[in-house]
Design an enzyme around this catalytic site. Structure first.
Site, PDB file in Angstrom:
ATOM      1  N   SER A 124      -4.370  44.564 -41.272  1.00  0.00           N
ATOM      2  CA  SER A 124      -5.592  44.359 -40.607  1.00  0.00           C
ATOM      3  C   SER A 124      -6.092  43.290 -40.055  1.00  0.00           C
ATOM      4  O   SER A 124      -5.817  42.157 -41.276  1.00  0.00           O
ATOM      5  CB  SER A 124      -6.495  45.653 -41.526  1.00  0.00           C
ATOM      6  N   TYR A 182     -10.330  48.301 -49.417  1.00  0.00           N
ATOM      7  CA  TYR A 182      -9.225  48.123 -48.222  1.00  0.00           C
ATOM      8  C   TYR A 182      -8.725  46.609 -47.969  1.00  0.00           C
ATOM      9  O   TYR A 182      -7.676  46.925 -48.201  1.00  0.00           O
ATOM     10  CB  TYR A 182     -11.024  48.878 -47.556  1.00  0.00           C
TER      11      TYR A 182
HETATM   12  P1  NAP Z   1      -8.003  56.875 -38.635  1.00  0.00           P
HETATM   13  O1  NAP Z   1      -7.993  57.618 -37.598  1.00  0.00           O
HETATM   14  O2  NAP Z   1      -8.279  57.511 -39.435  1.00  0.00           O
HETATM   15  O3  NAP Z   1      -6.181  57.594 -38.997  1.00  0.00           O
HETATM   16  C1  NAP Z   1      -5.473  57.264 -39.992  1.00  0.00           C
HETATM   17  C2  NAP Z   1      -4.686  57.893 -40.768  1.00  0.00           C
HETATM   18  O4  NAP Z   1      -4.438  57.854 -41.570  1.00  0.00           O
HETATM   19  C3  NAP Z   1      -5.247  59.341 -40.505  1.00  0.00           C
HETATM   20  O5  NAP Z   1      -3.434  60.072 -39.710  1.00  0.00           O
HETATM   21  C4  NAP Z   1      -4.456  60.045 -41.856  1.00  0.00           C
HETATM   22  O6  NAP Z   1      -4.980  61.863 -41.753  1.00  0.00           O
HETATM   23  C5  NAP Z   1      -3.705  59.559 -42.417  1.00  0.00           C
HETATM   24  N1  NAP Z   1      -3.992  59.706 -43.752  1.00  0.00           N
HETATM   25  C6  NAP Z   1      -5.293  58.593 -44.864  1.00  0.00           C
HETATM   26  N2  NAP Z   1      -4.613  59.267 -45.723  1.00  0.00           N
HETATM   27  C7  NAP Z   1      -3.496  59.867 -45.936  1.00  0.00           C
HETATM   28  C8  NAP Z   1      -2.549  60.616 -46.546  1.00  0.00           C
HETATM   29  N3  NAP Z   1      -3.163  60.987 -48.422  1.00  0.00           N
HETATM   30  N4  NAP Z   1      -1.502  61.317 -45.990  1.00  0.00           N
HETATM   31  C9  NAP Z   1      -1.353  61.776 -45.343  1.00  0.00           C
HETATM   32  N5  NAP Z   1      -1.585  60.808 -44.133  1.00  0.00           N
HETATM   33  C10 NAP Z   1      -2.976  59.766 -44.152  1.00  0.00           C
HETATM   34  O7  NAP Z   1      -7.971  55.517 -38.130  1.00  0.00           O
HETATM   35  P2  NAP Z   1      -6.215  55.078 -37.797  1.00  0.00           P
HETATM   36  O8  NAP Z   1      -7.788  53.970 -36.900  1.00  0.00           O
HETATM   37  O9  NAP Z   1      -6.053  55.657 -36.688  1.00  0.00           O
HETATM   38  O10 NAP Z   1      -5.789  53.895 -38.450  1.00  0.00           O
HETATM   39  C11 NAP Z   1      -4.971  54.223 -38.702  1.00  0.00           C
HETATM   40  C12 NAP Z   1      -4.328  52.574 -39.482  1.00  0.00           C
HETATM   41  O11 NAP Z   1      -4.086  51.845 -38.538  1.00  0.00           O
HETATM   42  C13 NAP Z   1      -4.316  52.563 -41.216  1.00  0.00           C
HETATM   43  O12 NAP Z   1      -3.396  51.765 -42.073  1.00  0.00           O
HETATM   44  C14 NAP Z   1      -6.192  51.430 -40.466  1.00  0.00           C
HETATM   45  O13 NAP Z   1      -6.437  51.135 -42.164  1.00  0.00           O
HETATM   46  C15 NAP Z   1      -5.677  50.684 -39.476  1.00  0.00           C
HETATM   47  N6  NAP Z   1      -6.758  50.189 -39.170  1.00  0.00           N
HETATM   48  C16 NAP Z   1      -7.343  49.979 -38.451  1.00  0.00           C
HETATM   49  C17 NAP Z   1      -8.359  50.008 -37.494  1.00  0.00           C
HETATM   50  C18 NAP Z   1      -9.533  50.718 -37.036  1.00  0.00           C
HETATM   51  O14 NAP Z   1      -9.980  49.439 -36.139  1.00  0.00           O
HETATM   52  N7  NAP Z   1      -9.670  51.640 -36.245  1.00  0.00           N
HETATM   53  C19 NAP Z   1      -7.998  48.535 -38.004  1.00  0.00           C
HETATM   54  C20 NAP Z   1      -6.971  47.959 -38.514  1.00  0.00           C
HETATM   55  C21 NAP Z   1      -6.818  48.404 -39.082  1.00  0.00           C
HETATM   56  P3  NAP Z   1      -5.952  62.673 -41.367  1.00  0.00           P
HETATM   57  O15 NAP Z   1      -6.499  62.514 -39.740  1.00  0.00           O
HETATM   58  O16 NAP Z   1      -5.615  63.463 -42.502  1.00  0.00           O
HETATM   59  O17 NAP Z   1      -6.931  62.211 -41.890  1.00  0.00           O
END
Ligand code: NAP
Length: 256
Positions: free
Chosen positions: A148, A161
């Site tokens: 991140s 986080y």
């Molecule tokens: P997202 O749409 O919220 O996706 C997060 C994923 O993690 C979802 O599939 C969620 O499942 C899963 N997850 C969370 N807790 C879990 C658990 N206990 N067991 C199984 N799965 C779980 O957000 P995203 O942006 O795609 O995030 C993906 C990664 O990118 C994350 O590590 C996030 O921190 C990182 N990231 C995102 C951003 C951003 O701006 N979006 C920036 C930097 C880093 P559910 O759908 O069931 O909750």
């Protein structure tokens, strides 16, 4: 090395396991890998139907493993089910993660642990589980951890986080130091501000949303498609001498 330089980016014949495959960046990486030729295994705590349909639409191969990634006891089942599907996983993408927004003075132990358990503990022990097999069979592997901007910066009202994502960048270096000799490349991608569920609250807060947008040199929020190229690169032969690095895909955010 493959015959021409573009072939180095192919994932033909490889199997990739991606956590958090049902939505957002995880879904985007699944689709990218399927299009690059990989068999894709998605791990999620709920159905990956939408991801499966998108991959079927490009004639790719997709298998789902359901698991709650807050509980380390699921790891042995994930490894066993994945190996049963494909014989061997070649690429692990630790993408699943969650964020809790709260003033530092109000963070509870439960909130802290819920973020650290998925974003940090699970990431390390999944890396360990797959690397053990790869060291034993001497065939190497690829790990891509999703870090991140808060691996580099402090952030505001997201201390658990920030702690977890700073750990992801540190672990990526630490594991590369031990495992590169085994032909295991451990790298990370640090997405900038991407339009997914993770940032829904930020984007619905007009003031914070505008502040963030005005600071992104590219002038827009990122999308799951934006990290496809970096994710394919780090999974492919094209990055075989890239070890322990966290690649920002951030529209220039860190350059400010
Ligand atoms: P997202 O749409 O919220 O996706 C997060 C994923 O993690 C979802 O599939 C969620 O499942 C899963 N997850 C969370 N807790 C879990 C658990 N206990 N067991 C199984 N799965 C779980 O957000 P995203 O942006 O795609 O995030 C993906 C990664 O990118 C994350 O590590 C996030 O921190 C990182 N990231 C995102 C951003 C951003 O701006 N979006 C920036 C930097 C880093 P559910 O759908 O069931 O909750």
């Amino acid at each position: 090395m493959a015959g021409n330089y573009l072939d180095m980016f192919s994932l033909e014949g490889k199997t990739a396991l991606i956590t958090g495959a049902n939505t957002g960046l995880g879904q985007g990486i699944c689709l990218a890998y399927a299009q690059a030729g990989a068999n894709v295994i998605g791990v999620a705590r709920r159905s990956c139907q939408e991801t499966a349909e998108k991959i079927a639409a490009v004639s790719g191969s997709f298998t789902e493993i359901l698991a709650d990634l807050s509980d380390l006891s699921v790891i042995s089942r994930i490894v066993a089910e994945a190996n049963a599907v494909c014989g061997r996983v070649d690429i692990l993408v630790n993408n699943a993660g969650l964020i809790k927004r709260c003033d530092a003075v109000d963070v509870t132990v439960e909130e802290w642990d819920s973020v650290i358990d998925v974003n940090q503990r699970m990431v390390f022990f999944l890396c360990q589980a797959f690397a053990k097999g790869w060291i034993q069979d001497k065939k190497g592997g690829r790990i891509i951890n999703i870090a991140s901007m808060l691996s580099f910066q402090g952030g505001i009202r997201v201390p658990s986080y920030t702690a977890s994502k700073s750990a992801v960048m540190g672990l990526t270096k630490a594991l590369a130091n031990e495992w590169s000799q085994h032909n295991i490349n451990v790298n990370a991608i640090a997405p900038g501000y991407m339009a997914t569920n993770n940032t829904a609250n930020l984007r619905s807060d007009e003031q914070r949303g505008d502040e963030i947008l005005s600071r992104i040199p590219a002038g827009r929020w990122g999308t799951p498609e934006d990290i496809a190229g970096a994710a394919i690169f780090l999974a492919s032969e094209a990055s075989s001498y890239v070890n322990g690095f966290t690649l920002a895909v951030d529209g220039g955010w860190l350059a400010r």
